[in-house]
Write an enzyme that holds these catalytic residues in place. Structure first.
Site, PDB file in Angstrom:
ATOM      1  N   LYS A 119     -41.144  36.627  14.308  1.00 27.92           N
ATOM      2  CA  LYS A 119     -40.261  36.875  14.993  1.00 27.92           C
ATOM      3  C   LYS A 119     -40.790  36.892  16.850  1.00 27.92           C
ATOM      4  CE  LYS A 119     -38.777  39.418  11.279  1.00 27.92           C
ATOM      5  NZ  LYS A 119     -37.162  38.710  10.697  1.00 27.92           N
ATOM      6  N   ASP A 146     -44.328  49.260   9.858  1.00 21.34           N
ATOM      7  CA  ASP A 146     -43.589  47.942   9.818  1.00 21.34           C
ATOM      8  C   ASP A 146     -43.504  47.852  11.336  1.00 21.34           C
ATOM      9  OD1 ASP A 146     -42.243  45.719   9.668  1.00 21.34           O
ATOM     10  OD2 ASP A 146     -40.465  46.429   7.782  1.00 21.34           O
ATOM     11  N   CYS A 166     -30.895  42.350   4.757  1.00 16.05           N
ATOM     12  CA  CYS A 166     -32.260  43.245   3.752  1.00 16.05           C
ATOM     13  C   CYS A 166     -32.353  44.619   3.412  1.00 16.05           C
ATOM     14  CB  CYS A 166     -33.302  42.603   3.847  1.00 16.05           C
ATOM     15  SG  CYS A 166     -33.341  40.115   3.248  1.00 16.05           S
ATOM     16  N   HIS A 196     -36.674  47.874   5.564  1.00 14.34           N
ATOM     17  CA  HIS A 196     -35.971  47.101   5.238  1.00 14.34           C
ATOM     18  C   HIS A 196     -36.678  46.855   3.336  1.00 14.34           C
ATOM     19  CE1 HIS A 196     -36.564  42.739   4.818  1.00 14.34           C
ATOM     20  NE2 HIS A 196     -36.103  42.181   5.322  1.00 14.34           N
ATOM     21  N   GLN A 205     -39.786  44.636  13.573  1.00 21.79           N
ATOM     22  CA  GLN A 205     -38.323  44.256  14.705  1.00 21.79           C
ATOM     23  C   GLN A 205     -39.097  45.054  15.689  1.00 21.79           C
ATOM     24  OE1 GLN A 205     -35.645  42.473  14.211  1.00 21.79           O
ATOM     25  NE2 GLN A 205     -36.828  42.071  12.253  1.00 21.79           N
TER      26      GLN A 205
END
Length: 404
Positions: free
Chosen positions: A224, A198, A362, A121, A201
């Site tokens: 999220k 990261d 993104c 991202h 997700q």
């Protein structure tokens, strides 16, 4: 087995109509919907204990502080951090990554290298580019293949004594690819590099165990995982958080201040300047409690069913191509239809009540790799159903017929 209808009843927004059609919400990769317990917890905070936290001697301040720190403890337990002070509240994944990248500016020079992956991202690309511009360090990119998987032998070749930090996502937001982060963490440490994962997700679909992973940093966003917007987490190993300078200066992050010198507070406050998103921090704990009650193993199993069902049904549509076919995937399907711009499909199916994301997500380098302007992304959550996937299929077919 999950009782999906019972779960869906927890989410008020799912019962509404959009353009006169029942809402089918397949934009979970961008943000999840919120259960009523989360919505009520936000209201409860403002109705009953609204006050600024830490240092206050009055009752409301102490109640708010206790609730905030209890939530930090919940998150520590959830991700299996060794210490509560390794859990830093931020405004989200982007803030968390920038805090780490900013800290590394004092540690790098022009002979050093930073590794990111082709699957990132923009939030896990741009801060590292800015770091390299500031320090003269070199940014290196781990390449990907046509399936949307990282080419791991190339990653191993890129690693060297010059590598100071690796930044890679656990799961790709654009393609759903699950990266082999356990192996990547191990290899980064073999050359003495730190590694940031990261997890924006990943955290909706699984429970990360940061001690088992042995990652140096793990970052994610509350919105999220059924929590509020404007709240996120930076996990960092104690030794690294002590080594890095604070990202922002102001109140809360200090021990002493004079015009001659300021000394910084201990962890976690060193990285938490100013009045935080108190309600967000408290209610993030509520959201994590809710998800743990459902069970992440149950969530993973059910979402895998949705992924398999959706993949099979979409591939029955003539001219449809799925972008990103990694062997290890979570419940995200990015696709295009021959000769039709993804934006046009997304606009038409919105009129039929279907919410998907269209564009580059993104993640422009991924789209450049495939030589496409973007994709239609359907991202499924544990409160979605196969019947909703059927509605998506019919809507896509109708849009295809109209646009062909």
């Amino acid at each position: 087995m999950l009782d999906i209808q019972k779960i869906r009843a927890d989410f008020p927004i799912l019962s509404q109509k959009v353009n006169g059609k029942p809402l089918v919400y397949f934009d979970n990769g961008a943000t999840s919907q919120k259960p009523i317990v989360v919505i009520e917890a936000i209201s409860k905070y403002y109705e009953e204990i609204n006050a600024n936290i830490h240092r206050g001697v009055h009752t409301l301040s102490q109640l708010a502080t206790d609730a905030y720190e209890i939530s930090r403890g919940k998150i520590q337990y959830h991700i299996n951090a060794k210490f509560a002070h390794e859990v830093i509240f931020t405004s989200g994944t982007t803030h968390s990554i920038n805090a780490v990248a900013n800290g590394f500016a004092s540690l790098l020079n022009e002979n050093d290298e930073v590794l990111v992956s082709a699957l990132e991202h923009h939030s896990n690309i741009v801060p590292w580019q800015m770091l390299c511009e500031k320090t003269g360090a070199k940014l290196k990119v781990i390449p990907m293949n046509e399936n949307g998987e990282l080419i791991i032998p190339e990653y191993e070749n890129l690693l060297s004594g010059k590598t100071k930090i690796v930044a890679v996502n656990h799961i790709s937001n654009a393609l759903g690819t699950i990266n082999p982060i356990e192996f990547m963490i191990k290899k980064a440490h073999e050359v003495g590099a730190a590694i940031l994962i990261d997890g924006a997700q990943a955290t909706p679909h699984l429970k990360p165990d940061v001690q088992a992973l042995d990652c140096d940093f793990y970052v994610f966003s509350g919105h999220k995982i059924c929590g509020p917007t404007g709240i996120g987490i930076l996990y960092g190993k104690e030794e690294w958080l002590n080594k890095l300078p604070p990202y922002q200066g102001g109140g809360e992050m200090i021990a002493t201040v004079s015009f001659e010198k300021t000394t910084y507070a201990d962890l976690p406050h060193k990285f938490e300047a100013g009045t935080p998103n108190i309600a967000g921090g408290i209610v993030l704990g509520t959201a994590i409690d809710y998800l743990n009650q459902i069970g992440f193993d149950n969530i993973a199993d059910y979402e895998h069913e949705l992924l398999e069902y959706g993949t099979k049904k979409l591939l029955e549509i003539e001219g449809l191509k799925i972008i990103g076919t990694a062997k290890e995937k979570t419940s995200v399907i990015s696709f295009n239809i021959d000769g039709i711009h993804p934006y046009d499909i997304g606009t038409i199916i919105d009129k039929l009540g279907i919410a998907v994301r269209t564009g580059h997500h993104c993640a422009q380098p991924i789209m450049d790799f495939y030589k496409i302007p973007g994709t239609i992304r359907a991202s499924f959550a544990f409160y979605n159903t196969k019947e909703e996937i059927d509605a998506l299929i019919e809507a896509v077919k109708k849009a295809q017929m109209m646009l062909s």
